[in-house]
Every structure is written in C-alpha cells, then in structure tokens.
Design an enzyme around this catalytic site. Structure first.
Site, PDB file in Angstrom:
ATOM      1  N   LYS A  82       0.833  -1.201   0.000  1.00  0.00           N
ATOM      2  CA  LYS A  82       0.000   0.000   0.000  1.00  0.00           C
ATOM      3  C   LYS A  82       0.869   1.253   0.000  1.00  0.00           C
ATOM      4  O   LYS A  82       1.906   1.306   0.669  1.00  0.00           O
ATOM      5  CB  LYS A  82      -0.896  -0.032   1.236  1.00  0.00           C
ATOM      6  CG  LYS A  82      -1.896   1.102   1.354  1.00  0.00           C
ATOM      7  CD  LYS A  82      -2.755   0.872   2.597  1.00  0.00           C
ATOM      8  CE  LYS A  82      -3.710   2.009   2.858  1.00  0.00           C
ATOM      9  NZ  LYS A  82      -4.529   1.765   4.074  1.00  0.00           N
ATOM     10  N   SER A 157      -9.092   2.678   3.566  1.00  0.00           N
ATOM     11  CA  SER A 157      -8.140   3.332   2.676  1.00  0.00           C
ATOM     12  C   SER A 157      -7.280   2.347   1.877  1.00  0.00           C
ATOM     13  O   SER A 157      -6.443   2.769   1.075  1.00  0.00           O
ATOM     14  CB  SER A 157      -7.228   4.252   3.488  1.00  0.00           C
ATOM     15  OG  SER A 157      -6.472   3.526   4.441  1.00  0.00           O
ATOM     16  N   SER A 181      -9.656   0.355   7.598  1.00  0.00           N
ATOM     17  CA  SER A 181      -9.146   0.469   6.224  1.00  0.00           C
ATOM     18  C   SER A 181      -8.743  -0.839   5.566  1.00  0.00           C
ATOM     19  O   SER A 181      -8.471  -0.863   4.372  1.00  0.00           O
ATOM     20  CB  SER A 181      -7.956   1.434   6.195  1.00  0.00           C
ATOM     21  OG  SER A 181      -8.387   2.743   6.489  1.00  0.00           O
TER      22      SER A 181
END
Length: 477
Positions: A82, A157, A181
């Site tokens: 990520k 996220s 997230s």
C-alpha cells in the site's frame, strides 16, 4: 491447473518450490493483468515492473540453487504494498498530489519482512490522501473501484489493494487499517481482511504509534493466504510503544488457520453506534445469515449490547483529525491537498492540546469500561458496514463535516476495534441479489488472531467463497 491468477498465494508458492511454476512467469502474468485492468480499477498508484522482474529472476535462481528447506515461505509470490507504506527507492505518494514525486529513502519494516519472506513487489497500491477517508479517490490515480461493480467504490483506505486482489491482479496484498481500512475494502470487494492485534506488526521506522489505532495487515482471497502473510509481516521493533500479548503456543498463524476452533461463545450486535446510521436490509441479511451459520456449526451465539456509545465517535473524530495533520506538508503545497484533508487539518489546528488529551483519555476510559464485558466472549459478530458498496463519488461533499458524516454512516462499526486494539476480520459470506459482496465482522480477544483465523477458516469451509470471481469483461468493452 487453470490460469496462474486462479491459484492462491500458497498454491503459487508450492508450485514454485516444486519447480512447476517459474517466479518470472508468475510476475509477467500479473504485470500483464495489471496493464490490462489496473487503471480501469484504480488499483495501483505505481507499478514496479523492473523491480518485480529482477526479484523474480533472483527468486528463480534460489529455486535452482538452494535446497527446498532453505527457501523462504512465499518465494516468488507477488504481494504489492500500500502506498502509505515506504519501500526504499520506490515512489511514495501517500495518495497525495503534494507528494506525487516523492521517493522513499528507507523501507518500512513490514515491507522488508515481506521481501525476506520471498515476495515480489509488483507495485504500490492506491490509497486516499494520507489514508484519511473510507474510500479511495485522490488526485494522483484513478478512483479505486470494486470489480464486482466498477461504478462503485472499492472502499478505503486500502481500496487499491482490495481491487487488485479481487480482480486477480495480485494473489494477496499488504494493507493497513487505522479505522477500518482493511475490513471496509474487504467487505466491498468480497475478500478476507484481517486487522491484527495492536502491536502485532511494527510501524517502524517512520510511522509513529500515537495511540495505536493503525496497523498493517493482509488482504487475501483465502483465510490461509491471509494467515501466511500475517506470519511474514508479524514482529516488533525497538522503540515500539505497543507489543501484542505473547502467543499461548508455538503454532504459526497458518497452523491456526488449518485447525478447528472448537465450540465458541460468540456475542452479536447490529445496532450502529453512530447516531443516525441505519443498517441497510442487505447488510442485515448478511449479518443474520452469518449468525445462523455460526449456530449451525455448534457455536453459542447470543445477543450483547453494543460495547460503545455515541460519545466515542465525538472523541474519535478529534483524534482522527489529529492523524490528518500529523503528516508535515510544505506550506506552499497545502493548497494541493484535497478539501477533506484541508478541513480535517484545520479542525486539528483549531483544537487545543487539552481537547486532544481529553479525547484520548476519554477513549481509554470507554475502552476500560467495555473490555471486561467483551472478555466474556471468544468472538464478537457484527456487520462490517452498514450499507452496500457505495457509488464512486458518493462521499464527496463541499463541507468536510458532511463528508465525515457520510463516511461515519457508511462504516459505523469498524473503528471501535481500532480503539480497543483487538484483532478483527471481515469475512465475505454474503452477496446481494444484485451480486454485490457484503462482509461480516468478527472480533477476538487481544492477541487471539489465531482463534479468529481458525473460526474464519471453519466458515470458509462451510460456505466457500474463493471461487466466486467478478466478471472483468465489462472493463474491456
């Protein structure tokens, strides 16, 4: 054997060890799929093709020259990272136009651990600016979309990571979770996602621990793949503020995923702790279906009161605004930030140190009141989200307070377990009549990821989901 992306991460690793699949072949296969579908799904911010191919060639050499016992457990398996998490020498935007050209100088510890486990870096996955929103729309990459309906958001996220795994652009992915997230995108993309116990995975060396809301974790199609990634990522570092409780036995997380959980006492609740939030009928259906399944497997399922009241949200909002302002941004680049980020940073700057201390103290007091009740249960069941996957653009509002309210109504459940630090998973047990995935959340005691993995794997055997695949032909028209 089918196509490479039909194999799980562990099946790919086993095929590499048996010399049935080449790591170069695997890397090329995924890089080709990323080129075909990645932009349409907003899965990646940066694709690292050269790095992936070099790492794959090195993995292939190890297969030829090392003994099988000496090979790392995930050798040759592509696992993207990520883009909130730095990887040395790779572009690191944190989802922000203010850092669109930044390159990381050092590895995050978790990225280094994944490399030590033999994984291949195919890229940095899409994330909203600084990981603040529960959806992945930013100014450096296309919106992240769930492959089950590309008109809808992949959540956030870790939306890019979830879109990549769900679409077969990666067998599994690194993700992170500070308020849901990992579990939010797992729910809307039909994946298994695990937020580990606070302190299980270090944030070193660059990300501060603050009050311990955020942690890395895995997103995967199967429970066993997630367990294997957790084994690879787990570990602390000197200077960490938090450490997960020591394990009660010597089994790996993968061992736990392959064992039976026994008969468990499971508490359940569905009332959203956010004022005004409403549970959509499709989300309620998934929750009730999961309750019946757990009972049919022999577990004791009973109603419990929600562990927190609405006051927790107000305190959490103060702390979350502080997270938005924690990243230093050059004054001349502040205008490049998105409206929500600017609004939350302004909110944080308007708050006093006293406000922040009262919020963090109030949060801990609420946790201390709740935890004795929660300890009576082996696991807690609740919906992951209050709603089905939202259309791209649904959350955006001119007023940041309205945007935060829309996000809170969408995801009223997840952040409470970032506050407690307990391990928590989203399990993809339900799909709506229209084909949208709906996850349910299971949360365990501190340090008991192993039991959650055992229980989740039992659910996976009873109601398999890994062979359900979205139709990507709509992206080619």
């Amino acid at each position: 054997m089918g196509q490479i992306h039909d194999l799980t991460a562990l099946e790919q690793a086993a095929a590499v060890r048996r010399r049935e699949l080449s790591p170069v072949e695997i890397a090329d296969h995924y890089l080709d799929r990323i080129e075909r579908y990645g932009s349409a799904l907003g899965a990646f911010i940066t694709v690292t093709g050269e790095i992936a191919r070099e790492q794959a060639r090195n993995a292939e050499k190890r297969v030829v020259h090392d003994t099988p016992e000496a090979l790392p457990p995930l050798l040759g398996v592509p696992v993207p990272v990520k883009d909130l998490t730095p990887v040395a020498g790779v572009r690191w935007t944190s989802g922000s136009a203010a850092f669109a050209e930044r390159t990381a100088d050092v590895d995050a510890d978790v990225a280094a651990r994944l490399r030590t486990a033999g994984t291949v870096l195919t890229g940095k996955t899409n994330t909203p600016e600084f990981g603040v929103p529960c959806y992945t729309e930013n100014d450096v990459a296309p919106p992240a979309r769930t492959p089950w309906d590309p008109s809808r958001s992949a959540g956030g996220s870790s939306g890019g990571a979830a879109a990549a795994v769900a679409a077969g652009l990666a067998p599994a992915a690194h993700a992170s979770d500070g308020g849901g997230s990992i579990r939010i995108p797992a729910s809307v993309c039909g994946l298994f996602g695990l937020k580990p116990t606070r302190g299980r995975i270090t944030n070193a060396p660059l990300q501060p621990d603050y009050i311990g809301l955020s942690t890395s974790g895995p997103l995967a199609r199967t429970v066993a793949d997630a367990a294997a990634l957790l084994d690879a990522m787990a570990g602390g570092a000197p200077g960490d503020y938090f450490a997960a409780p020591p394990s009660a036995d010597a089994r790996t997380f993968l061992d736990h995923a392959r064992s039976e959980p026994g008969r468990l006492r499971i508490g359940r609740f569905s009332a959203p702790p956010v004022p005004g939030a409403r549970l959509a009928p499709e989300a309620a259906d998934g929750y009730e279906e999961a309750s019946r399944l757990l009972a049919s497997l022999g577990h004791e399922v009973e109603e419990v009161d929600p562990p927190f009241e609405a006051s927790l949200l107000r305190m959490f909002e103060v702390v979350w605004a502080g997270m938005a302002v924690a990243t230093p941004v050059p004054e001349e680049d502040e205008a490049r930030l998105r409206p929500l980020t600017r609004g939350m940073r302004a909110q944080a700057r308007a708050a006093s140190v006293e406000d922040y201390m009262r919020a963090t103290g109030g949060i801990q007091a609420a946790v201390r009141r709740a935890m004795p009740r929660l300890e009576a249960y082996d696991a807690l069941l609740c919906p992951t989200l209050a709603q089905v996957p939202a259309p791209v653009g649904h959350f955006a509002a001119e007023d940041p307070r309205e945007e935060f309210a829309r996000m809170s109504a969408f995801t009223p459940y997840t952040s409470m377990f970032n506050v407690t630090g307990q391990p928590s998973v989203s399990v993809p047990l339900h799909w709506t009549a229209g084909g949208l995935p709906v996850g349910v959340m299971l949360t365990g005691r501190m340090g008991e990821e192993g039991l959650l993995l055992s229980l989740s794997a039992q659910l996976e055997r009873a109601r398999p989901w890994a062979d359900r695949r979205p139709d990507l032909s709509v992206l080619e028209s």
